[in-house]
Design a protein around this motif. Structure first.
Motif, short mmCIF file in Angstrom:
data_model
loop_
_atom_site.label_atom_id
_atom_site.label_comp_id
_atom_site.label_asym_id
_atom_site.label_seq_id
_atom_site.Cartn_x
_atom_site.Cartn_y
_atom_site.Cartn_z
N GLY A 148 0.79 -1.23 0.00
CA GLY A 148 0.00 0.00 0.00
C GLY A 148 0.82 1.27 0.00
O GLY A 148 0.30 2.35 -0.32
N THR A 149 2.10 1.18 0.33
CA THR A 149 2.94 2.37 0.42
C THR A 149 3.14 3.01 -0.94
O THR A 149 2.97 4.23 -1.12
N ARG A 150 3.50 2.22 -1.94
CA ARG A 150 3.71 2.75 -3.29
C ARG A 150 2.39 3.27 -3.86
O ARG A 150 2.37 4.26 -4.60
N SER A 151 1.30 2.59 -3.51
CA SER A 151 -0.01 3.02 -4.00
C SER A 151 -0.34 4.44 -3.54
O SER A 151 -0.85 5.26 -4.31
N TYR A 152 -0.03 4.73 -2.27
CA TYR A 152 -0.29 6.08 -1.75
C TYR A 152 0.56 7.12 -2.48
O TYR A 152 0.07 8.19 -2.85
N GLU A 153 1.82 6.81 -2.72
CA GLU A 153 2.70 7.76 -3.40
C GLU A 153 2.19 8.07 -4.81
O GLU A 153 2.22 9.23 -5.26
N GLN B 109 -0.94 7.80 -5.78
CA GLN B 109 -2.16 8.58 -5.65
C GLN B 109 -1.84 10.07 -5.46
O GLN B 109 -2.47 10.94 -6.08
N VAL B 110 -0.85 10.37 -4.64
CA VAL B 110 -0.44 11.76 -4.43
C VAL B 110 0.03 12.37 -5.74
O VAL B 110 -0.30 13.52 -6.07
N LEU C 31 -1.54 15.99 -10.50
CA LEU C 31 -1.85 16.23 -11.91
C LEU C 31 -3.32 16.53 -12.15
O LEU C 31 -3.74 16.73 -13.29
N GLY C 32 -4.10 16.55 -11.06
CA GLY C 32 -5.53 16.82 -11.19
C GLY C 32 -6.36 15.58 -11.45
O GLY C 32 -7.54 15.67 -11.76
N LYS C 33 -5.74 14.40 -11.33
CA LYS C 33 -6.45 13.13 -11.53
C LYS C 33 -6.87 12.58 -10.17
O LYS C 33 -6.14 11.82 -9.54
N PHE C 34 -8.05 12.99 -9.69
CA PHE C 34 -8.48 12.66 -8.34
C PHE C 34 -9.35 11.40 -8.27
O PHE C 34 -9.88 11.09 -7.21
N ASP C 35 -9.52 10.73 -9.37
CA ASP C 35 -10.41 9.57 -9.42
C ASP C 35 -9.65 8.28 -9.12
O ASP C 35 -9.52 7.40 -9.96
N VAL D 124 -6.86 3.98 -2.83
CA VAL D 124 -5.76 3.09 -2.46
C VAL D 124 -6.32 1.86 -1.75
O VAL D 124 -7.18 1.98 -0.88
N LEU D 125 -5.83 0.68 -2.13
CA LEU D 125 -6.13 -0.53 -1.38
C LEU D 125 -5.09 -0.66 -0.28
O LEU D 125 -4.00 -1.18 -0.49
N CYS D 126 -5.43 -0.13 0.90
CA CYS D 126 -4.47 -0.14 2.01
C CYS D 126 -4.15 -1.58 2.43
O CYS D 126 -5.03 -2.43 2.51
N GLY D 127 -2.88 -1.81 2.71
CA GLY D 127 -2.45 -3.16 3.05
C GLY D 127 -2.14 -4.02 1.85
O GLY D 127 -1.41 -5.01 1.95
#
Length: 575
Positions: free
Chosen positions: A537-542, A544-545, A550-554, A557-560
């Motif tokens: 989940g760590t790379r997923s959060y990065e 997402q940020v 870039l304005g892509k808010f859709d 994150v699948l935490c864990g």
């Protein structure tokens, strides 16, 4: 001035209070009364005695220097009189006496007291179904029952067993029967999950998967309706609403109830569910009568509500508080977090505080941060994944609970114990993030796993991280048409992601290696809401940020990550 102290109950809280009081007031006359012949034993060790981890029952009754704690030990070594095989029949609060009866001789006597302590413990709940009185049916009520169970197993009289109840004792007994003795064991639990009210469903599911891998058959949402008679008064099976199970041993582990009949008959305040009501000094509604251990109602430090916590560790601490107050040294027992830990074969599961489900029911603005870090430095040999979940209130940022699942070692107990201390002090997410933990690579990561869980919670509270609920994601994986615009963005190595791309197609499962996202993000379709997935989940959060920048808010994150999913036993994982 010398006083007469009578203590009813001599397993945990009673002996602790008696010995502490004798050290504080050596000239006082202290008498313990217990209806059993075996006293002051470690009841929590019974499953480990049955399994063989504890080789002899005497070890549960011995001191650390190998002396049996019997009536002679207490009188000769502690200066405390112990009346065993003696039942307390009634309390006369006006005359300040306790009527007792010797169960062997039938002789009755009245014991006068200046102060009285009730440490009457708990009794197992018996299912109101036919057959509970059959030979071979046991409730883990005392050490005598455990001795008889182990005797039958050792004599080869048990080949199939059914354990009714998926709480801690039931699971520990199922492990004990299966692991050492190789008994074909089935575990029944009426609730939808194991360990109800102790952990959330996904932690219970991870535990169930491991138990099933170790050959324990488990049926949830199912309990016994009848215990079957072989025609000679012995149990031969268990009937449920869905099946009939053969069994020559049945263990009922469906919970315990406080033994508070004596208190209620004496006119003391007792909760409707049976717990004796006490104040923080552990005084009952009669200031000359104290109570401690599994017979009392305690306060939850999280909710402030009345709760029940039948644990030997708490009973001992409560016993000390009673002794201090009797001796004139003001002491308080503020309440409990509800800390719990157990082993199950090669795994460990633990919790403190309240679950996410309970937090919602209590009206908190609850959320949870789910993480799957290494239990020590990632470069250290034999490191393993541990699943942690921090439950918190978004409004106050107060931490409400912590749950953990991982390998059977001390990494989980260290984090849960630390969390319990902070939760008891109304610790916040920031307190957890700054908590100092001892560090060396064999024991933890430089950023401790409990700190990392707090960081995830902080990012969620500050709206920097948007997660997808685990149950919602799993429902989508079972029926992708319910969210037609969703797709997975898999950041793992292309070789790991490729089987899923082949299985689901590029429209539903997009593979884009973590290291290539910044260079290739323009390849991502703009009409999708992505569930971003990696192992932890760590790379997923990065990512997402980065996409938010870039304005892509859709995205969610699948935490864990897959570390959690792989422990749930879902059938869509590619082997």
């Amino acid at each position: 001035m010398s006083k007469k102290i009578v203590i009813i109950g001599a397993v945990a809280a009673g002996p602790k209070a008696a010995c502490r009081l004798q050290r504080l007031q050596p000239d006082w006359e202290i008498t313990m009364v217990d209806q059993d012949s075996l006293i002051s034993y470690g009841g929590c060790g019974i499953p480990y005695y049955v399994s063989g981890d504890v080789s002899d029952e005497s070890e549960l009754r011995a001191t650390s220097f190998h002396v049996i704690r019997d009536a002679g030990f207490f009188e000769n070594s502690k200066g405390v009189k112990a009346l065993t095989r003696t039942r307390a029949l009634s309390i006369d609060r006006k005359e300040k006496t306790v009527l007792v009866e010797n169960l062997d001789s039938g002789v009755r006597q009245e014991l006068p007291y200046d102060q009285l302590m009730l440490a009457t413990g708990a009794k197992p709940f018996d299912l109101p179904i036919p057959g509970v009185g059959l030979d071979g049916v046991f409730a883990i009520a005392d050490l005598h029952k455990a001795i008889e169970i182990k005797k039958r197993i050792a004599q080869g009289k048990v080949s199939r067993a059914v354990v009714i109840g998926g709480g801690a004792i039931g699971i520990e007994m199922a492990e004990a029967l299966t692991d050492l003795w190789g008994i074909e064991t089935t575990l029944l639990e009426l609730a939808p999950q194991l360990l109800p009210r102790l952990v959330d469903w996904h932690f219970a599911t991870m535990l169930q998967k491991h138990l099933e891998e170790k050959s324990v058959a488990i049926f949830t949402r199912e309990s016994a309706t009848e215990l079957l008679d072989d025609g000679q008064g012995k149990v031969c099976g268990v009937k449920t609403a869905h099946r009939t199970l053969e069994a020559d041993l049945v263990i009922m582990a469906v919970g315990v109830r406080p033994r508070s009949e004596l208190a209620k008959a004496a006119g003391l305040d007792v909760a409707p569910w049976g717990g004796i009501k006490v104040n923080q000094r552990l005084q009952t509604s009669d200031p000359n009568i104290y109570a401690a251990g599994d017979c009392i109602a305690v306060t939850s430090l999280i909710t402030g509500r009345e709760t029940y916590a039948p644990l030997g560790s708490l009973a001992n601490r409560e016993g000390r508080v009673v002794a201090d107050n009797m001796a004139g040294h003001p002491s308080v027992f503020k309440g409990v977090c509800g800390s719990f830990i157990m082993k199950a074969f090669e795994r460990c599961i633990a919790s403190t505080g309240i679950t996410y489900e309970a937090a919602l029911a209590e009206g908190f603005d609850a959320d949870y941060a789910l993480t799957s870090p290494s239990d020590r430095a990632h470069f250290f040999p034999d490191q393993a994944v541990v699943i942690l979940q921090l439950v918190f209130d978004r409004k106050s940022r107060r931490v409400l609970g912590l749950q953990a699942f991982g390998m059977m070692n001390d990494s989980i107990s260290a984090r849960v114990d630390a969390a319990a201390g902070l939760i008891a002090q109304d610790g916040t997410i920031e307190d957890f993030g700054l908590l100092e933990m001892a560090y060396a690579p064999p024991f933890s990561s430089a950023i401790d796993s409990i700190n990392a869980a707090a960081y995830v919670a902080e990012n969620m509270c500050d709206n920097r991280l948007r997660r997808v609920d685990l149950d919602r994601f799993l429902a989508w994986m079972d029926n992708m048409s319910i969210e037609p615009n969703w797709a997975v963005l898999d950041l793992r190595h292309p070789l790991e992601a490729a089987p899923y791309v082949e299985k689901y197609g590029v429209d539903l499962w997009t593979a884009l290696d973590y290291g290539q996202v910044r260079a290739r993000y323009n390849e991502l379709p703009t009409d999708k809401t992505y569930v971003i997935l990696c192992n932890a989940g760590t790379r997923s959060y990065e990512v997402q940020v980065f996409l938010d920048h870039l304005g892509k808010f859709d995205s969610m994150v699948l935490c864990g990550g897959l570390n959690v999913i792989s422990r749930l036993g879902v059938d869509w994982l590619v082997k």
